[in-house]
Write a protein that holds these residues in place. Structure first.
Motif, PDB file in Angstrom:
ATOM      1  N   ASP A   1       0.818  -1.224   0.000  1.00 55.04           N
ATOM      2  CA  ASP A   1       0.000   0.000   0.000  1.00 55.04           C
ATOM      3  C   ASP A   1       0.849   1.270   0.000  1.00 55.04           C
ATOM      4  O   ASP A   1       0.598   2.213   0.754  1.00 55.04           O
ATOM      5  N   ILE A   2       1.849   1.316  -0.862  1.00 58.49           N
ATOM      6  CA  ILE A   2       2.764   2.460  -0.922  1.00 58.49           C
ATOM      7  C   ILE A   2       2.088   3.651  -1.594  1.00 58.49           C
ATOM      8  O   ILE A   2       1.525   3.539  -2.680  1.00 58.49           O
ATOM      9  N   VAL A   3       2.167   4.790  -0.914  1.00 62.01           N
ATOM     10  CA  VAL A   3       1.639   6.052  -1.439  1.00 62.01           C
ATOM     11  C   VAL A   3       2.777   7.063  -1.441  1.00 62.01           C
ATOM     12  O   VAL A   3       3.496   7.205  -0.454  1.00 62.01           O
ATOM     13  N   VAL A   4       2.936   7.757  -2.571  1.00 57.82           N
ATOM     14  CA  VAL A   4       3.924   8.833  -2.688  1.00 57.82           C
ATOM     15  C   VAL A   4       3.257  10.018  -3.365  1.00 57.82           C
ATOM     16  O   VAL A   4       2.570   9.853  -4.382  1.00 57.82           O
ATOM     17  N   GLU A   5       3.467  11.193  -2.784  1.00 62.19           N
ATOM     18  CA  GLU A   5       2.948  12.428  -3.374  1.00 62.19           C
ATOM     19  C   GLU A   5       4.100  13.403  -3.562  1.00 62.19           C
ATOM     20  O   GLU A   5       4.980  13.509  -2.705  1.00 62.19           O
ATOM     21  N   PHE A   6       4.109  14.075  -4.706  1.00 54.51           N
ATOM     22  CA  PHE A   6       5.051  15.154  -4.980  1.00 54.51           C
ATOM     23  C   PHE A   6       4.253  16.389  -5.328  1.00 54.51           C
ATOM     24  O   PHE A   6       3.362  16.338  -6.191  1.00 54.51           O
ATOM     25  N   ASP A   7       4.567  17.496  -4.685  1.00 49.69           N
ATOM     26  CA  ASP A   7       3.884  18.766  -4.940  1.00 49.69           C
ATOM     27  C   ASP A   7       2.363  18.626  -4.899  1.00 49.69           C
ATOM     28  O   ASP A   7       1.651  19.175  -5.741  1.00 49.69           O
ATOM     29  N   GLY A   8       1.866  17.843  -3.942  1.00 49.43           N
ATOM     30  CA  GLY A   8       0.426  17.684  -3.778  1.00 49.43           C
ATOM     31  C   GLY A   8      -0.236  16.744  -4.766  1.00 49.43           C
ATOM     32  O   GLY A   8      -1.444  16.550  -4.729  1.00 49.43           O
ATOM     33  N   GLU A   9       0.555  16.154  -5.660  1.00 48.12           N
ATOM     34  CA  GLU A   9      -0.011  15.212  -6.640  1.00 48.12           C
ATOM     35  C   GLU A   9       0.382  13.790  -6.260  1.00 48.12           C
ATOM     36  O   GLU A   9       1.556  13.490  -6.046  1.00 48.12           O
ATOM     37  N   ARG A  10      -0.595  12.914  -6.175  1.00 46.19           N
ATOM     38  CA  ARG A  10      -0.340  11.519  -5.827  1.00 46.19           C
ATOM     39  C   ARG A  10       0.184  10.800  -7.064  1.00 46.19           C
ATOM     40  O   ARG A  10      -0.518  10.666  -8.056  1.00 46.19           O
ATOM     41  N   ILE A  11       1.433  10.322  -6.976  1.00 42.00           N
ATOM     42  CA  ILE A  11       2.010   9.636  -8.131  1.00 42.00           C
ATOM     43  C   ILE A  11       2.027   8.119  -7.949  1.00 42.00           C
ATOM     44  O   ILE A  11       2.112   7.387  -8.918  1.00 42.00           O
ATOM     45  N   LEU A  12       2.003   7.654  -6.716  1.00 41.60           N
ATOM     46  CA  LEU A  12       1.837   6.230  -6.421  1.00 41.60           C
ATOM     47  C   LEU A  12       0.655   6.119  -5.468  1.00 41.60           C
ATOM     48  O   LEU A  12       0.633   6.762  -4.428  1.00 41.60           O
ATOM     49  N   ASP A  13      -0.317   5.308  -5.830  1.00 41.31           N
ATOM     50  CA  ASP A  13      -1.546   5.210  -5.049  1.00 41.31           C
ATOM     51  C   ASP A  13      -1.764   3.781  -4.571  1.00 41.31           C
ATOM     52  O   ASP A  13      -2.358   2.963  -5.277  1.00 41.31           O
ATOM     53  N   LYS A  14      -1.203   3.484  -3.404  1.00 41.97           N
ATOM     54  CA  LYS A  14      -1.371   2.188  -2.755  1.00 41.97           C
ATOM     55  C   LYS A  14      -0.899   1.021  -3.624  1.00 41.97           C
ATOM     56  O   LYS A  14      -1.616   0.053  -3.840  1.00 41.97           O
ATOM     57  N   ILE A  15       0.331   1.132  -4.150  1.00 38.16           N
ATOM     58  CA  ILE A  15       0.854   0.024  -4.956  1.00 38.16           C
ATOM     59  C   ILE A  15       1.334  -1.097  -4.046  1.00 38.16           C
ATOM     60  O   ILE A  15       1.761  -0.871  -2.916  1.00 38.16           O
ATOM     61  N   ASN A  16       1.250  -2.298  -4.562  1.00 42.56           N
ATOM     62  CA  ASN A  16       1.709  -3.493  -3.866  1.00 42.56           C
ATOM     63  C   ASN A  16       2.603  -4.283  -4.811  1.00 42.56           C
ATOM     64  O   ASN A  16       2.317  -4.380  -6.001  1.00 42.56           O
ATOM     65  N   LEU A  17       3.679  -4.829  -4.261  1.00 45.76           N
ATOM     66  CA  LEU A  17       4.618  -5.606  -5.052  1.00 45.76           C
ATOM     67  C   LEU A  17       5.282  -6.628  -4.151  1.00 45.76           C
ATOM     68  O   LEU A  17       5.707  -6.296  -3.038  1.00 45.76           O
ATOM     69  N   ASP A  18       5.339  -7.863  -4.599  1.00 43.78           N
ATOM     70  CA  ASP A  18       6.059  -8.916  -3.902  1.00 43.78           C
ATOM     71  C   ASP A  18       7.120  -9.473  -4.836  1.00 43.78           C
ATOM     72  O   ASP A  18       6.822  -9.832  -5.973  1.00 43.78           O
ATOM     73  N   ILE A  19       8.351  -9.535  -4.352  1.00 39.27           N
ATOM     74  CA  ILE A  19       9.442 -10.134  -5.108  1.00 39.27           C
ATOM     75  C   ILE A  19       9.964 -11.297  -4.282  1.00 39.27           C
ATOM     76  O   ILE A  19      10.398 -11.122  -3.143  1.00 39.27           O
ATOM     77  N   LYS A  20       9.907 -12.467  -4.864  1.00 40.19           N
ATOM     78  CA  LYS A  20      10.351 -13.685  -4.173  1.00 40.19           C
ATOM     79  C   LYS A  20      11.814 -13.977  -4.485  1.00 40.19           C
ATOM     80  O   LYS A  20      12.356 -13.503  -5.482  1.00 40.19           O
ATOM     81  N   ASP A  21      12.425 -14.763  -3.620  1.00 41.94           N
ATOM     82  CA  ASP A  21      13.805 -15.173  -3.813  1.00 41.94           C
ATOM     83  C   ASP A  21      13.966 -15.848  -5.179  1.00 41.94           C
ATOM     84  O   ASP A  21      13.120 -16.634  -5.593  1.00 41.94           O
ATOM     85  N   LYS A  22      15.012 -15.500  -5.881  1.00 35.75           N
ATOM     86  CA  LYS A  22      15.374 -16.054  -7.190  1.00 35.75           C
ATOM     87  C   LYS A  22      14.451 -15.612  -8.331  1.00 35.75           C
ATOM     88  O   LYS A  22      14.543 -16.137  -9.438  1.00 35.75           O
ATOM     89  N   GLU A  23      13.566 -14.658  -8.080  1.00 34.74           N
ATOM     90  CA  GLU A  23      12.743 -14.121  -9.168  1.00 34.74           C
ATOM     91  C   GLU A  23      13.525 -13.060  -9.926  1.00 34.74           C
ATOM     92  O   GLU A  23      14.357 -12.348  -9.360  1.00 34.74           O
ATOM     93  N   PHE A  24      13.227 -12.935 -11.193  1.00 30.21           N
ATOM     94  CA  PHE A  24      13.785 -11.890 -12.040  1.00 30.21           C
ATOM     95  C   PHE A  24      12.646 -10.927 -12.328  1.00 30.21           C
ATOM     96  O   PHE A  24      11.625 -11.324 -12.899  1.00 30.21           O
ATOM     97  N   VAL A  25      12.792  -9.681 -11.922  1.00 31.06           N
ATOM     98  CA  VAL A  25      11.707  -8.705 -12.039  1.00 31.06           C
ATOM     99  C   VAL A  25      12.199  -7.504 -12.828  1.00 31.06           C
ATOM    100  O   VAL A  25      13.305  -7.013 -12.598  1.00 31.06           O
ATOM    101  N   THR A  26      11.385  -7.024 -13.746  1.00 29.24           N
ATOM    102  CA  THR A  26      11.680  -5.788 -14.460  1.00 29.24           C
ATOM    103  C   THR A  26      10.493  -4.848 -14.323  1.00 29.24           C
ATOM    104  O   THR A  26       9.352  -5.282 -14.185  1.00 29.24           O
ATOM    105  N   LEU A  27      10.782  -3.566 -14.357  1.00 31.44           N
ATOM    106  CA  LEU A  27       9.743  -2.549 -14.378  1.00 31.44           C
ATOM    107  C   LEU A  27       9.788  -1.918 -15.764  1.00 31.44           C
ATOM    108  O   LEU A  27      10.806  -1.333 -16.145  1.00 31.44           O
ATOM    109  N   LEU A  28       8.723  -2.050 -16.495  1.00 28.44           N
ATOM    110  CA  LEU A  28       8.653  -1.531 -17.861  1.00 28.44           C
ATOM    111  C   LEU A  28       7.563  -0.481 -17.956  1.00 28.44           C
ATOM    112  O   LEU A  28       6.509  -0.611 -17.326  1.00 28.44           O
ATOM    113  N   GLY A  29       7.813   0.527 -18.747  1.00 30.06           N
ATOM    114  CA  GLY A  29       6.791   1.542 -18.978  1.00 30.06           C
ATOM    115  C   GLY A  29       7.417   2.777 -19.587  1.00 30.06           C
ATOM    116  O   GLY A  29       8.637   2.921 -19.656  1.00 30.06           O
TER     117      GLY A  29
END
Length: 78
Positions: A10-38
Motif C-alpha cells: 500500500d505504498i503512497v507517494v505524493e510530490f507537490d500535492g499530486e499523488r504519483i503512487l496510489d497504494k501500490i503493492n509488489l512482492d518479489i520472491k527469492d530467485k525471481e527476475f523482475v523488471t519494471l517496464l513503462g
C-alpha cells in the motif's frame, strides 16, 4: 514465512500535492527476475528509489525478508 525478499504494501507517494503512487503493492520472491517496464514518467525510478531507501513513501510499508525497512534505515543513519 511468505518467501518474499521484498514487499511493498500500500505504498503512497505524493510530490507537490499530486499523488504519483496510489497504494501500490509488489512482492518479489527469492530467485525471481523482475523488471519494471513503462514509458518515461510512469514512476519506475521512483519505485526503485523507494526500494533502495532513497525516498520514503508518504504511507505504506516496505519489507525486506519480512522486516520493515525502517529497521534498516535507522541502522544506516547511525
Amino acid at each position: 514465512m511468505s518467501g518474499n525478499i521484498v514487499t511493498l504494501k500500500d505504498i503512497v507517494v505524493e510530490f507537490d500535492g499530486e499523488r504519483i503512487l496510489d497504494k501500490i503493492n509488489l512482492d518479489i520472491k527469492d530467485k525471481e527476475f523482475v523488471t519494471l517496464l513503462g514509458p518515461s514518467g510512469c514512476v519506475k525510478t521512483t519505485t526503485l528509489r523507494i526500494i533502495g531507501g532513497f525516498i520514503n513513501p508518504d504511507s505504506g510499508d516496505i519489507l525486506f525478508d519480512g522486516k520493515k525497512s525502517t529497521d534498516f534505515r535507522r541502522i544506516r543513519e547511525m
